[in-house]
Design a protein around this motif. Structure first.
Motif, short mmCIF file in Angstrom:
data_model
loop_
_atom_site.label_atom_id
_atom_site.label_comp_id
_atom_site.label_asym_id
_atom_site.label_seq_id
_atom_site.Cartn_x
_atom_site.Cartn_y
_atom_site.Cartn_z
N ARG A 1 4.44 22.71 25.94
CA ARG A 1 3.62 22.10 26.81
C ARG A 1 3.72 23.05 28.00
N SER A 2 2.86 24.01 28.32
CA SER A 2 2.99 24.85 29.45
C SER A 2 2.27 24.59 30.79
N TYR A 3 2.58 24.80 31.81
CA TYR A 3 1.66 24.55 33.12
C TYR A 3 1.05 25.89 33.33
N ARG A 4 0.13 26.07 33.29
CA ARG A 4 -0.83 27.24 33.55
C ARG A 4 -1.53 27.13 34.93
N TYR A 5 -1.04 27.87 35.93
CA TYR A 5 -1.34 28.27 37.39
C TYR A 5 -2.86 28.42 37.16
N THR A 6 -3.41 29.43 36.28
CA THR A 6 -4.64 30.05 36.47
C THR A 6 -5.79 28.97 36.23
N VAL A 7 -5.38 27.94 35.24
CA VAL A 7 -6.37 26.84 35.35
C VAL A 7 -6.06 25.38 35.65
N ASP A 8 -4.80 25.44 36.30
CA ASP A 8 -4.25 24.35 36.85
C ASP A 8 -4.23 23.04 35.81
N ASP A 9 -3.83 23.28 34.97
CA ASP A 9 -3.69 22.29 33.61
C ASP A 9 -2.25 22.68 32.91
N TRP A 10 -1.78 21.38 32.26
CA TRP A 10 -0.90 21.47 31.08
C TRP A 10 -1.37 21.91 29.89
N CYS A 11 -1.04 22.89 29.16
CA CYS A 11 -1.62 23.20 27.98
C CYS A 11 -0.53 23.26 26.76
N TRP A 12 -0.98 22.89 25.42
CA TRP A 12 -0.30 22.64 24.37
C TRP A 12 -0.47 24.25 23.87
N GLU A 13 0.67 25.01 23.68
CA GLU A 13 0.78 26.50 23.18
C GLU A 13 1.66 26.41 22.07
N ILE A 14 1.91 27.69 21.39
CA ILE A 14 2.98 28.22 20.65
C ILE A 14 3.75 29.24 21.39
N PRO A 15 4.77 29.66 21.25
CA PRO A 15 5.50 30.57 22.03
C PRO A 15 4.83 31.87 21.98
N ALA A 16 4.79 32.56 22.89
CA ALA A 16 4.09 33.87 23.14
C ALA A 16 4.62 34.47 24.32
N GLY A 17 4.33 35.89 24.14
CA GLY A 17 4.58 36.68 25.29
C GLY A 17 4.19 38.33 24.88
N TRP B 1 2.39 36.10 19.26
CA TRP B 1 2.27 34.81 19.14
C TRP B 1 3.09 34.19 17.85
N ILE B 2 3.79 33.11 18.03
CA ILE B 2 4.51 32.79 17.09
C ILE B 2 4.79 31.40 16.83
N LEU B 3 4.17 30.94 15.51
CA LEU B 3 4.14 29.46 15.22
C LEU B 3 5.62 29.09 14.53
N PRO B 4 6.28 28.34 15.30
CA PRO B 4 7.95 28.00 14.47
C PRO B 4 7.62 26.78 13.97
N VAL B 5 7.99 26.68 12.78
CA VAL B 5 8.47 25.50 11.78
C VAL B 5 9.79 25.49 11.66
N THR B 6 10.35 24.26 12.05
CA THR B 6 11.98 24.08 11.83
C THR B 6 12.28 23.80 10.19
N THR B 7 13.64 23.68 9.95
CA THR B 7 14.18 23.52 8.47
C THR B 7 13.58 21.97 8.22
N GLU B 8 13.41 21.19 9.21
CA GLU B 8 13.06 19.81 9.02
C GLU B 8 11.49 19.50 8.86
N LYS B 9 10.79 20.76 9.03
CA LYS B 9 9.21 20.84 8.59
C LYS B 9 8.68 20.18 9.97
#
Length: 181
Positions: free
Chosen positions: A58-74, A44-52
């Motif tokens: 915002r990912s759609y997750r089929y398992t919970v049938d919902d849009w979820c706020w997340e950080i990049p992960a894999g 899991w990666i928390l990205p912060v731009t040079t502009e802070k």
């Protein structure tokens, strides 16, 4: 060890994880069965731009049938180190390249049923480019001010637990970035 493993077998498998069924002896000596979801480690990666700005997805997750706020992960690929996977997932999911990638630590993601280990990173000086989403990924990239992301996590608006954990682990550093502006 309190449990003794007598046998193990894979009872179900797919490209992303397996279910292993173990015949065991419980701590009191009685026989039992324990099912374990076997899953590769992930990042899991928390990205912060040079502009802070914090980069959330915002990912759609089929398992919970919902849009979820997340950080990049894999998940890590075979033979891949966590730092390599973090750079790859950052590029894939938000088109990000980081000037600095700091390892924050690791946690067990669902240790009651699963052996997955999560590795956490803070990426700073992130520049965004083109994404390379997988076919099953439905992702929208959002830039948010640090103060808004901290407010979202503290108000329980980020329901993806690992994402919330990483943001909270970085809260002091993020607040320090605001103070420097």
């Amino acid at each position: 060890m309190p449990f003794k493993t007598l046998s193990q077998k894979i009872v179900w498998a797919c490209p992303w994880y397996n279910v292993r069924q173990d015949e065991i002896l419980l701590p009191d000596g009685r026989p039992g069965v324990y099912n374990v979801v076997q899953k590769e480690a992930a990042v899991w990666i928390l990205p912060v731009t040079t502009e802070k700005q914090v980069v959330l997805i915002r990912s759609y997750r089929y398992t919970v049938d919902d849009w979820c706020w997340e950080i990049p992960a894999g998940s890590l690929k075979a033979g891949q180190e966590p730092v390599e996977a973090a750079r790859a997932e950052l590029a894939e999911e938000v088109g990000g390249q980081a000037q600095q990638l700091e390892y924050l630590g690791q946690s067990y993601m669902a240790n009651g049923i699963c052996d997955e280990v999560g590795h956490f990173f803070l990426a700073t000086g992130v520049a965004l480019g083109e994404t390379a989403h997988e076919a099953a990924e439905v992702i929208k990239v959002h830039l948010k001010p640090i103060c808004k992301v901290l407010q979202m996590v503290r108000a329980n608006e980020i329901h993806d637990a690992p994402s919330a954990l990483v943001i909270l682990l970085c809260a002091d550093r993020l607040e320090a970035m605001i103070d420097k502006q």
